[in-house]
Scaffold this active site. Structure first.
Site, PDB file in Angstrom:
ATOM      1  N   TRP A 130       0.875  -1.187   0.000  1.00  0.00           N
ATOM      2  CA  TRP A 130       0.000   0.000   0.000  1.00  0.00           C
ATOM      3  C   TRP A 130       0.913   1.238   0.000  1.00  0.00           C
ATOM      4  CZ3 TRP A 130      -1.910   2.724   4.842  1.00  0.00           C
ATOM      5  CH2 TRP A 130      -2.902   3.668   4.530  1.00  0.00           C
ATOM      6  N   ASP A 211      -0.767  -6.408   8.870  1.00  0.00           N
ATOM      7  CA  ASP A 211      -1.785  -5.386   8.624  1.00  0.00           C
ATOM      8  C   ASP A 211      -3.034  -6.106   8.119  1.00  0.00           C
ATOM      9  OD1 ASP A 211      -3.320  -3.249   7.907  1.00  0.00           O
ATOM     10  OD2 ASP A 211      -1.817  -2.276   6.628  1.00  0.00           O
ATOM     11  N   LYS A 246     -13.240  -0.883   6.182  1.00  0.00           N
ATOM     12  CA  LYS A 246     -13.808  -1.600   5.035  1.00  0.00           C
ATOM     13  C   LYS A 246     -14.867  -2.601   5.467  1.00  0.00           C
ATOM     14  CE  LYS A 246     -10.056   0.306   3.403  1.00  0.00           C
ATOM     15  NZ  LYS A 246      -9.633   1.083   2.287  1.00  0.00           N
TER      16      LYS A 246
HETATM   17  C1  LMR Z   1      -6.852   2.433  -0.559  1.00  0.00           C
HETATM   18  O1  LMR Z   1      -5.834   1.749  -0.607  1.00  0.00           O
HETATM   19  O2  LMR Z   1      -7.399   2.903  -1.571  1.00  0.00           O
HETATM   20  C2  LMR Z   1      -7.514   2.701   0.767  1.00  0.00           C
HETATM   21  O3  LMR Z   1      -6.857   1.996   1.770  1.00  0.00           O
HETATM   22  C3  LMR Z   1      -7.697   4.136   1.052  1.00  0.00           C
HETATM   23  C4  LMR Z   1      -6.425   4.865   1.351  1.00  0.00           C
HETATM   24  O4  LMR Z   1      -6.405   5.567   2.367  1.00  0.00           O
HETATM   25  O5  LMR Z   1      -5.452   4.781   0.604  1.00  0.00           O
END
Ligand code: LMR
Length: 398
Positions: A130, A211, A246
């Site tokens: 992420w 996570d 989520k």
């Molecule tokens: C995403 O990956 O789109 C979500 O977890 C929202 C974010 O805050 O990035």
């Protein structure tokens, strides 16, 4: 003072969300930010949440502070979701859990705690991960490294390369793993891979940092916690961060937890006091409303079963959309095989197209996705699925 600052590029995910919101084209499609959408393109408040909220509004008689660690009933319920009931680590009093402002707040608190325990510590992130993991954990004072994870050509996990890289991690360092629904690639570790990693971590003294932001959105609440539960059973120290954004649709309420498993009750107490001290220093106390809702949902049998139904509906819809997109693209005879999308899990997959094609989809067709070509499957619906597939086919055939 501030003349030293430069304007930064927009956030990789939220920047695209804002571009989408500014687009008034009637055909616009949002496959960017990881937010669930129903078939009408809405992100509704869950019914279990509405009912819990109504009860809270009727009964709440004060807005005084709760506690640095947040809502104790929520924290207990969150532990049960993560570890299952009667987990030995909980029975032995080795788990410290505090409420945090969303999964990101939880990551930040956990990051600061690790940096405090091990100044200059290295944390290994999957390649890719992420996009916010890196800046967030760096800001907490950690040194970030990467390990190989996703194979963009074979659309699977580079597990051998991952194991080989993690063999070099030093004892006491941590490796961040996505508990389920890997963000951004959707390729999840199998039970056998979790077992192999657990054995490696045990042998090398590596601390897992898991996570779990999408529990319940892959297979089920229990199956999605497989890795967390296995590692907690076998390893002396585990860091887990979780989110209710989520799976309970509580995005803007900011509800998450940091939960740390320690070797003994004594170490757990030290961890808890340091978690509380970090939280106090960062934001003092977490917001109450979202956690109060979750506490009620988890501890009221009819709300809990309503939640599980609603979560099941979200999960089945996303998994069904994966197959739908594969079928729609195949029907258009596109020059790429997208069958991998049906095998991946959670909200996201990479389409695996070029950045120029992503930009063309956005600028010409008003179909928005992250520039890495990550799509949020939940943005597809009965009204736009033909349009999405036509648009992707158009940019691929050019
Ligand atoms: C995403 O990956 O789109 C979500 O977890 C929202 C974010 O805050 O990035």
């Amino acid at each position: 003072m501030f003349e030293t600052l430069q304007t930064l590029p927009a956030d990789a995910i939220l920047g695209i969300m804002m571009l989408y919101r500014a687009d008034s084209d009637p055909n616009r499609v949002d496959l960017s930010v990881g937010v669930y959408q129903d078939d009408a393109g809405r992100t509704p408040v869950l019914e279990c949440v509405k009912r819990a909220e109504a009860a809270i509004f009727a009964e709440q008689d004060t807005k005084t502070y709760v506690a640095i660690a947040g809502n104790a009933g929520f924290n207990r319920g969150a532990e049960e979701l993560l570890y299952g009931s009667n987990h030995p680590a909980i029975e032995e009093g080795r788990v410290a859990t505090i409420q945090a402002p969303g999964g990101s707040g939880a990551l930040s608190v956990a990051g600061h705690l690790i940096a405090r325990a091990r100044p200059g510590a290295r944390v290994y992130l999957s390649d890719p991960s992420w996009p916010n993991h890196l800046p967030l954990l760096k800001l907490a004072g950690l040194t970030i490294e990467q390990y190989p994870y996703y194979d963009y050509a074979a659309h699977g996990i580079r597990f051998e390369a991952m194991l080989a890289a993690l063999e070099k991690v030093e004892a006491g360092e941590s490796v961040l793993l996505h508990g389920c629904c890997h963000n951004p690639c959707g390729a999840d570790l199998s039970p056998e891979q979790w077992q192999a990693l657990t054995a490696l971590f045990e042998r090398r003294g590596i601390v897992p940092f898991i996570d779990l932001a999408y529990q319940g959105l892959s297979e089920s609440l229990d199956a999605d916690a497989y890795g967390v539960r296995l590692m907690t059973e076998r390893l002396p120290e585990v860091v887990v961060v979780s989110s209710c954004s989520k799976n309970l649709g509580l995005y803007r309420e900011r509800v998450g937890t940091v939960s740390i498993v320690s070797r003994s009750r004594k170490e757990r107490d030290a961890v808890f006091s340091n978690l509380s001290n970090v939280a106090r220093g960062l934001y003092s106390m977490p917001p109450d409303h979202g956690a109060a809702i979750v506490e009620r949902v988890l501890h009221t049998p009819e709300l809990r079963s309503l939640w599980e139904q609603e979560l099941g509906t979200m999960r089945q819809r996303i998994n069904g959309l994966r197959q739908l997109l594969v079928d729609e693209l195949r029907a258009r005879d596109v020059p790429m095989d997208f069958s991998f999308i049906a095998k991946e899990r959670g909200m996201f997959s990479f389409l695996g197209i070029e950045k120029e094609q992503v930009i063309e989809l956005r600028e010409k067709f008003h179909v928005y996705m992250v520039e890495s070509s990550r799509i949020n499957l939940a943005g597809i619906n009965a009204k736009n699925s033909d349009y999405v597939a036509d648009s992707i086919a158009a940019v691929l055939k050019r």
